[in-house]
Design a protein around this motif. Structure first.
Motif, PDB file in Angstrom:
ATOM      1  N   VAL A 182      -2.589   4.884  -3.913  1.00 46.78           N
ATOM      2  CA  VAL A 182      -3.889   5.431  -3.523  1.00 46.78           C
ATOM      3  C   VAL A 182      -3.713   6.936  -3.358  1.00 46.78           C
ATOM      4  O   VAL A 182      -2.891   7.390  -2.560  1.00 46.78           O
ATOM      5  CB  VAL A 182      -4.401   4.816  -2.212  1.00 46.78           C
ATOM      6  CG1 VAL A 182      -5.733   5.454  -1.812  1.00 46.78           C
ATOM      7  CG2 VAL A 182      -4.549   3.313  -2.349  1.00 46.78           C
ATOM      8  N   ILE A 183      -4.462   7.705  -4.126  1.00 49.97           N
ATOM      9  CA  ILE A 183      -4.395   9.161  -4.053  1.00 49.97           C
ATOM     10  C   ILE A 183      -5.436   9.606  -3.027  1.00 49.97           C
ATOM     11  O   ILE A 183      -6.634   9.436  -3.236  1.00 49.97           O
ATOM     12  CB  ILE A 183      -4.677   9.810  -5.412  1.00 49.97           C
ATOM     13  CG1 ILE A 183      -3.847   9.143  -6.520  1.00 49.97           C
ATOM     14  CG2 ILE A 183      -4.427  11.312  -5.344  1.00 49.97           C
ATOM     15  CD1 ILE A 183      -2.357   9.159  -6.291  1.00 49.97           C
ATOM     16  N   ALA A 201      -9.294  18.798  14.535  1.00 48.92           N
ATOM     17  CA  ALA A 201     -10.279  17.750  14.273  1.00 48.92           C
ATOM     18  C   ALA A 201     -10.317  17.394  12.791  1.00 48.92           C
ATOM     19  O   ALA A 201     -10.430  16.217  12.424  1.00 48.92           O
ATOM     20  CB  ALA A 201     -11.657  18.191  14.751  1.00 48.92           C
ATOM     21  N   MET A 202     -10.195  18.400  11.922  1.00 47.04           N
ATOM     22  CA  MET A 202     -10.191  18.138  10.484  1.00 47.04           C
ATOM     23  C   MET A 202      -8.938  17.368  10.075  1.00 47.04           C
ATOM     24  O   MET A 202      -9.002  16.444   9.257  1.00 47.04           O
ATOM     25  CB  MET A 202     -10.291  19.449   9.707  1.00 47.04           C
ATOM     26  CG  MET A 202     -11.673  20.079   9.772  1.00 47.04           C
ATOM     27  SD  MET A 202     -11.873  21.472   8.623  1.00 47.04           S
ATOM     28  CE  MET A 202     -10.959  22.732   9.503  1.00 47.04           C
ATOM     29  N   VAL A 203      -7.805  17.736  10.657  1.00 50.60           N
ATOM     30  CA  VAL A 203      -6.548  17.038  10.364  1.00 50.60           C
ATOM     31  C   VAL A 203      -6.645  15.584  10.795  1.00 50.60           C
ATOM     32  O   VAL A 203      -6.304  14.666  10.046  1.00 50.60           O
ATOM     33  CB  VAL A 203      -5.362  17.733  11.048  1.00 50.60           C
ATOM     34  CG1 VAL A 203      -4.110  16.855  10.999  1.00 50.60           C
ATOM     35  CG2 VAL A 203      -5.083  19.078  10.392  1.00 50.60           C
ATOM     36  N   ASP A 204      -7.111  15.363  12.018  1.00 48.31           N
ATOM     37  CA  ASP A 204      -7.180  13.996  12.542  1.00 48.31           C
ATOM     38  C   ASP A 204      -8.135  13.128  11.739  1.00 48.31           C
ATOM     39  O   ASP A 204      -7.888  11.927  11.546  1.00 48.31           O
ATOM     40  CB  ASP A 204      -7.605  14.018  14.015  1.00 48.31           C
ATOM     41  CG  ASP A 204      -6.474  14.449  14.941  1.00 48.31           C
ATOM     42  OD1 ASP A 204      -5.359  14.704  14.446  1.00 48.31           O
ATOM     43  OD2 ASP A 204      -6.705  14.527  16.170  1.00 48.31           O
ATOM     44  N   GLN A 205      -9.231  13.699  11.253  1.00 52.65           N
ATOM     45  CA  GLN A 205     -10.174  12.928  10.434  1.00 52.65           C
ATOM     46  C   GLN A 205      -9.487  12.471   9.145  1.00 52.65           C
ATOM     47  O   GLN A 205      -9.607  11.303   8.742  1.00 52.65           O
ATOM     48  CB  GLN A 205     -11.411  13.776  10.107  1.00 52.65           C
ATOM     49  CG  GLN A 205     -12.457  13.073   9.273  1.00 52.65           C
ATOM     50  CD  GLN A 205     -13.284  12.054  10.050  1.00 52.65           C
ATOM     51  OE1 GLN A 205     -13.226  11.999  11.279  1.00 52.65           O
ATOM     52  NE2 GLN A 205     -14.058  11.238   9.350  1.00 52.65           N
ATOM     53  N   SER A 206      -8.756  13.376   8.499  1.00 56.54           N
ATOM     54  CA  SER A 206      -8.062  13.017   7.259  1.00 56.54           C
ATOM     55  C   SER A 206      -6.985  11.976   7.501  1.00 56.54           C
ATOM     56  O   SER A 206      -6.837  11.017   6.732  1.00 56.54           O
ATOM     57  CB  SER A 206      -7.448  14.273   6.617  1.00 56.54           C
ATOM     58  OG  SER A 206      -8.443  15.131   6.114  1.00 56.54           O
ATOM     59  N   VAL A 207      -6.214  12.145   8.573  1.00 60.53           N
ATOM     60  CA  VAL A 207      -5.158  11.180   8.900  1.00 60.53           C
ATOM     61  C   VAL A 207      -5.766   9.815   9.206  1.00 60.53           C
ATOM     62  O   VAL A 207      -5.296   8.779   8.727  1.00 60.53           O
ATOM     63  CB  VAL A 207      -4.323  11.677  10.093  1.00 60.53           C
ATOM     64  CG1 VAL A 207      -3.425  10.566  10.643  1.00 60.53           C
ATOM     65  CG2 VAL A 207      -3.467  12.873   9.690  1.00 60.53           C
ATOM     66  N   ARG A 231       0.836  -1.196   0.000  1.00 58.41           N
ATOM     67  CA  ARG A 231       0.000   0.000   0.000  1.00 58.41           C
ATOM     68  C   ARG A 231       0.875   1.251   0.000  1.00 58.41           C
ATOM     69  O   ARG A 231       1.774   1.404   0.818  1.00 58.41           O
ATOM     70  CB  ARG A 231      -0.895  -0.006   1.238  1.00 58.41           C
ATOM     71  CG  ARG A 231      -1.838   1.179   1.314  1.00 58.41           C
ATOM     72  CD  ARG A 231      -2.949   1.091   0.303  1.00 58.41           C
ATOM     73  NE  ARG A 231      -3.996   0.178   0.729  1.00 58.41           N
ATOM     74  CZ  ARG A 231      -4.963  -0.233  -0.072  1.00 58.41           C
ATOM     75  NH1 ARG A 231      -5.010   0.161  -1.321  1.00 58.41           N
ATOM     76  NH2 ARG A 231      -5.889  -1.046   0.377  1.00 58.41           N
ATOM     77  N   LEU A 232       0.587   2.163  -0.931  1.00 59.59           N
ATOM     78  CA  LEU A 232       1.236   3.472  -0.975  1.00 59.59           C
ATOM     79  C   LEU A 232       0.136   4.522  -1.013  1.00 59.59           C
ATOM     80  O   LEU A 232      -0.635   4.589  -1.968  1.00 59.59           O
ATOM     81  CB  LEU A 232       2.141   3.611  -2.203  1.00 59.59           C
ATOM     82  CG  LEU A 232       2.760   5.007  -2.405  1.00 59.59           C
ATOM     83  CD1 LEU A 232       3.687   5.373  -1.253  1.00 59.59           C
ATOM     84  CD2 LEU A 232       3.486   5.093  -3.735  1.00 59.59           C
ATOM     85  N   LEU A 250      -6.872   2.879   5.242  1.00 61.49           N
ATOM     86  CA  LEU A 250      -6.426   2.171   4.046  1.00 61.49           C
ATOM     87  C   LEU A 250      -5.383   1.109   4.353  1.00 61.49           C
ATOM     88  O   LEU A 250      -5.102   0.251   3.521  1.00 61.49           O
ATOM     89  CB  LEU A 250      -5.869   3.178   3.034  1.00 61.49           C
ATOM     90  CG  LEU A 250      -6.898   4.201   2.520  1.00 61.49           C
ATOM     91  CD1 LEU A 250      -6.214   5.353   1.801  1.00 61.49           C
ATOM     92  CD2 LEU A 250      -7.906   3.523   1.604  1.00 61.49           C
ATOM     93  N   PHE A 251      -4.808   1.150   5.549  1.00 61.64           N
ATOM     94  CA  PHE A 251      -3.866   0.122   6.004  1.00 61.64           C
ATOM     95  C   PHE A 251      -4.530  -0.852   6.979  1.00 61.64           C
ATOM     96  O   PHE A 251      -3.869  -1.688   7.585  1.00 61.64           O
ATOM     97  CB  PHE A 251      -2.666   0.775   6.705  1.00 61.64           C
ATOM     98  CG  PHE A 251      -1.830   1.642   5.814  1.00 61.64           C
ATOM     99  CD1 PHE A 251      -0.772   1.110   5.086  1.00 61.64           C
ATOM    100  CD2 PHE A 251      -2.102   3.003   5.691  1.00 61.64           C
ATOM    101  CE1 PHE A 251       0.006   1.918   4.257  1.00 61.64           C
ATOM    102  CE2 PHE A 251      -1.331   3.819   4.860  1.00 61.64           C
ATOM    103  CZ  PHE A 251      -0.276   3.270   4.151  1.00 61.64           C
ATOM    104  N   GLY A 252      -5.842  -0.714   7.150  1.00 55.22           N
ATOM    105  CA  GLY A 252      -6.557  -1.571   8.089  1.00 55.22           C
ATOM    106  C   GLY A 252      -6.376  -1.147   9.531  1.00 55.22           C
ATOM    107  O   GLY A 252      -6.548  -1.962  10.446  1.00 55.22           O
TER     108      GLY A 252
END
Length: 200
Positions: A155-156, A172-178, A128-129, A184-186
């Motif tokens: 994965v883009i 909160a927005m940063v943590d949601q995206s992270v 996974r990338l 994607l890595f489970g």
């Protein structure tokens, strides 16, 4: 799972490579390292020179504050590092944030640093990338490069806010995206707000 020579089942190593390039949004890389530590996943960090400049402009963190969040830190020029080889097993790699220059190097396979070499290894080993690309607006060249990367297996995952989560802060927005990138890595990170369906 894989078996060793004695027939015993081995679990794949819980380690992820984290690349931080010079695009705006260095906080995504910082919080990725924090999340992996909380999840008990070994992190291998490689940071570009431009990312360190961005760190000084966008945060109050020092380079030591950043590297102290990682389990293992690799020098950008160390092309002999473990993460430069496909024989070094990982769950994959995340580049957070991913600059246009970085995505271009990865797409062509002409890598000049350990960061882009490690990403190239993830692709060739079919691991996974995840690329948290930070650029807007995108011109046709950018879009073609992103298409090529997706066709190669990357994965883009641009870090975009999920407004259904009703974020009340930038953090909160940063943590949601992270957290969604780590999905994607489970990996399931607690700060992620999950969609629970439309409200009546």
């Amino acid at each position: 799972m894989a078996e060793n020579v004695n027939g015993a089942v081995q679990n794949p190593p819980r380690r992820i490579i984290v690349g931080i390039s010079g695009a705006s949004g260095v906080i995504y890389g910082v919080r990725t390292l924090d999340a992996l530590r909380e999840l008990g996943v070994e992190s291998h960090l490689v940071v570009s020179k431009a990312a360190l400049l961005t760190l000084s402009q966008e945060t109050d963190l020092s380079a030591d504050d950043l590297t102290g969040r990682a389990d293992v830190v690799h020098r950008l020029a160390d092309v002999g590092a473990t993460i430069a080889s496909g024989s070094f097993k990982t769950l994959g790699m995340i580049v957070a944030p991913c600059s246009v220059r970085t995505m271009g190097e990865i797409a062509t396979g002409v890598t000049t640093t350990l960061l882009t070499r490690a990403a190239d290894v993830a692709l060739k080993e079919r691991r996974r990338l995840v690329l948290m690309v930070r650029e807007t607006p995108l011109h046709l060249g950018h879009l073609r490069t992103l298409t090529a990367l997706a066709e190669m297996g990357a994965v883009i995952a641009p870090p975009l806010p999920a407004f259904y989560a009703r974020p009340d802060s930038i953090e909160a927005m940063v943590d949601q995206s992270v957290g969604r990138a780590l999905d994607l890595f489970g990996l399931d990170w607690a700060p992620v707000t999950r969609w629970s369906g439309l409200k009546a």
